[in-house]
Enzyme design. Sequence first.
Site, PDB file in Angstrom:
ATOM      1  N   LYS A 166       0.682  -1.056  -0.053  1.00  0.00           N
ATOM      2  CA  LYS A 166      -0.032   0.058  -0.156  1.00  0.00           C
ATOM      3  C   LYS A 166       1.004   1.217   0.066  1.00  0.00           C
ATOM      4  O   LYS A 166       1.964   1.427   0.626  1.00  0.00           O
ATOM      5  CB  LYS A 166      -0.854   0.038   1.453  1.00  0.00           C
ATOM      6  CG  LYS A 166      -2.128   1.104   1.274  1.00  0.00           C
ATOM      7  CD  LYS A 166      -2.751   0.977   2.603  1.00  0.00           C
ATOM      8  CE  LYS A 166      -3.903   2.063   2.693  1.00  0.00           C
ATOM      9  NZ  LYS A 166      -4.462   1.891   3.884  1.00  0.00           N
TER      10      LYS A 166
ATOM     11  N   SER B  50      -9.528   1.656   2.842  1.00  0.00           N
ATOM     12  CA  SER B  50      -8.602   2.362   1.946  1.00  0.00           C
ATOM     13  C   SER B  50      -7.501   1.571   1.193  1.00  0.00           C
ATOM     14  O   SER B  50      -7.207   1.836   0.309  1.00  0.00           O
ATOM     15  CB  SER B  50      -7.915   3.600   2.919  1.00  0.00           C
ATOM     16  OG  SER B  50      -7.279   3.145   3.885  1.00  0.00           O
TER      17      SER B  50
ATOM     18  N   SER C  65      -9.841  -0.486   7.193  1.00  0.00           N
ATOM     19  CA  SER C  65      -9.060  -0.298   6.021  1.00  0.00           C
ATOM     20  C   SER C  65      -8.429  -1.371   5.239  1.00  0.00           C
ATOM     21  O   SER C  65      -8.151  -1.543   4.145  1.00  0.00           O
ATOM     22  CB  SER C  65      -8.267   0.962   5.754  1.00  0.00           C
ATOM     23  OG  SER C  65      -8.858   1.949   5.704  1.00  0.00           O
TER      24      SER C  65
HETATM   25  N1  GLN Z   1     -13.066   4.358   6.492  1.00  0.00           N
HETATM   26  C1  GLN Z   1     -12.463   4.610   7.526  1.00  0.00           C
HETATM   27  C2  GLN Z   1     -11.973   5.822   7.377  1.00  0.00           C
HETATM   28  O1  GLN Z   1     -12.262   6.334   6.666  1.00  0.00           O
HETATM   29  C3  GLN Z   1     -11.067   3.732   8.056  1.00  0.00           C
HETATM   30  C4  GLN Z   1      -9.947   4.183   7.070  1.00  0.00           C
HETATM   31  C5  GLN Z   1      -8.822   3.267   7.617  1.00  0.00           C
HETATM   32  O2  GLN Z   1      -8.895   2.311   8.337  1.00  0.00           O
HETATM   33  N2  GLN Z   1      -7.757   3.870   7.159  1.00  0.00           N
HETATM   34  O3  GLN Z   1     -11.623   6.506   8.218  1.00  0.00           O
END
Ligand code: GLN
Length: 483
Positions: free
Chosen positions: A84, A159, A183
């Site tokens: 990532k 994400s 994410s």
């Molecule tokens: N969807 C969550 C957010 O937007 C989690 C994001 C993540 O785990 N990096 O913060």
Amino acid sequence: MTAERFVKKPRTLTDLRADLAAGRTKATDLAAAYYERIEKLNPRLNIFLSLTKERALAQAARIDAIAAKGDPLPPLAGIPVGIKDVLVTQGAPSTAGSKILQGYRPPYDCTAVARLEAAGAVLLGKTNCDEFAMGSSNENSAYGPVRNPVDPERVPGGSSGGSAAAVASNLAVATLGTDTGGSIRQPASFCGVVGVLPTYGRVSRYGLIAFASSLDRIGPLASNVRDAATMLGVIAGHDPSDATSSPAPVPDYAAESDTPAAGLRIGVPAEYFGEGLDPEVRAAVEKGIAALEVAGCTIKPISLPHTKYAVPTYYLVATAEASANLARFDGVRYGYRSPNSATLSDMYSHSRDEGFGAEVKRRIFLGTYALSAGYYDAYYLKAQQVRRILADEFLRAFAEVDAIVTPTSPFPAFKLGEKTGDPLAMYLADIYTVTASLAGICGVSVPCGATKAGLPVGMQVLARHFGEGTAFRVARAVEAAGI
Ligand code: GLN
């Protein structure tokens, strides 16, 4: 659905290693084959943001030389992996999905990446993600959305959408993602792969571009539970460069994942099966629970009554920390600098205004507000108190059960653009994943059937702090049931 062209299961680590050791496969050929597939499919799916070909081929050649001599191969010898793009890689683009880091080439490697490479893995390139890991659909990437290999009209989740889609389409055998509020787990569930949220402190975050430091974690995604467990074993463990990494010894997670789940007590929290849960997701997860019973687990209804406060709590803590962490992007030290400024202060504000996307700005505003003198007690402090209650609730539950199972997401992968107009709806969708993030406990999302339309469903298996082995055992039983 056009899925078949894109969905392909990678071979397992065990099979690939056996082939390499026996000389049936060469790491250099394997890497070349993966690059060929990436070149073919990436223009359609937008999974990789950059490739690290020279580095990959040099590493693959090293592995081939070891194999040719007949020396023992390291645990991830020749395994093609994707990383990532929030994890920094020396001399290679590391954008965090943001325009503000376009062109940034870090001077060092993230510890997790260095550990993968030391174990023989071949780093193919960097995977797309929501900007600074803020999002649940990958639509917040400054470099365009990733498409879900199961149905390219749908999001892969976020994400870590690129990391999940890479495994689902076999553009990598395994990948690393990060999980702050879901994410890794949510995109794993949307793409039909396995994703691991390690316990807070289990994996060093040195070299992770920070979003919310009390929540951020690095973890693996893979096509099956055992491969994910092997990957975690390689990246876990204390790192002197990260004071928050735990000195707890690293068990043999792959071996633990081989242990049958029979005899484990499984909690099913009522709050995760209520309003808003898609009936097909519910049905699939209930089948998974029935399979666990058949595998010899005891199923126990439990209650986690404060779950309903988790989303607001998470979005206060995460945005507050993000507003502080993102202060470093000021156009001075690295990344984008606006050319349109007469004064220093203009340079700061223009660089940030032009470099950050809308969602990142929204979070900086929210977080700055929550931390401001007049509102700190009402929002940030209150959120910290609720966080403690949520964590205690899990600890009490784990006195009675060994693992807790829930759906990973209330619904399967949605269509691109379907939720971009409604940030609140997007936030609310994180309801099942943010609780474990706030509590610091670990979990796995494991594929658990599909909807009638063929969209994957994920079951989330949560375990107590440093209970990854237990989560793997349960996930393995669900996987073995082949729902
Ligand atoms: N969807 C969550 C957010 O937007 C989690 C994001 C993540 O785990 N990096 O913060």
